[in-house]
Design an enzyme around this catalytic site. Sequence first.
Site, short mmCIF file in Angstrom:
data_model
loop_
_atom_site.label_atom_id
_atom_site.label_comp_id
_atom_site.label_asym_id
_atom_site.label_seq_id
_atom_site.Cartn_x
_atom_site.Cartn_y
_atom_site.Cartn_z
N GLY A 145 0.77 -1.24 0.00
CA GLY A 145 0.00 0.00 0.00
C GLY A 145 0.80 1.28 0.00
N GLN A 146 2.13 1.17 -0.01
CA GLN A 146 2.91 2.41 -0.04
C GLN A 146 2.62 3.18 -1.31
OE1 GLN A 146 4.84 -0.73 0.90
NE2 GLN A 146 6.83 0.19 1.31
N GLU A 147 2.80 4.47 -1.21
CA GLU A 147 2.42 5.34 -2.32
C GLU A 147 3.00 4.87 -3.65
OE1 GLU A 147 3.26 9.40 -1.52
OE2 GLU A 147 1.96 10.10 -3.14
#
Length: 178
Positions: free
Chosen positions: A69-71
């Site tokens: 889910g990191q950018e």
Amino acid sequence: MGFLFSKIWSLFTNEEHKVIIVGLDNAGKTTILYQILMNEVVHTSPTIGSNVEEVRWRNIQFLMWDIGGQESLRSSWSTYYAGTEFVILVVDSTDRERLHISKSELYQMLANEDLKHAAVLLYANKQDVKGSMSATEISQQLNLTSVKDHGWHIQACCALTGEGLYQGLEWIGSRIKR
Ligand code: G3D
Ligand code: MG
């Protein structure tokens, strides 16, 4: 053995329901996947790429993808969409500052052609933390009642204890015609 059995079973039923677990980094996606899978809390580290597991629950076979889910990874979410029946969107109920990002990711997903027939289960996770937002508050902030073209359901949960996770799966199960 259990794995082998479920493999054989899935050959007969020939049905595996694809689920993707999305949400911002640190929301609790990986903890949820492994809590559902093994009923225990595993020590997680930020997911690079994805984890995938076969989950068998109430005679329903799922293929669950837990996507990082990191950018920098969010733009790759759409490569997982094809064939997805259920999206599990995990929200960190303590993270008020980033709820607007979850909201824009949600509406971007709902607009994606590959998810046209997918239903969305939202987990309002980390309910054990004092002062966390309630499922109702999150639902209002995300303006969920405006979502008419997809089935959706929001479920309060705590991935550390597993509380609420199975109620969410019940909702998914109720949407699978058998
Ligand atoms: P992600 O896969 O969405 O990035 P993780 O998130 O599953 O890796 O979880 C991120 C952190 O949140 C982990 O803490 C995890 O233990 C914690 N967490 C997950 N679910 C809950 C919950 O319901 N309640 C609380 N209090 N914490 C939760 P660490 O400290 O290992 O980074
Ligand atoms: Mg993860």
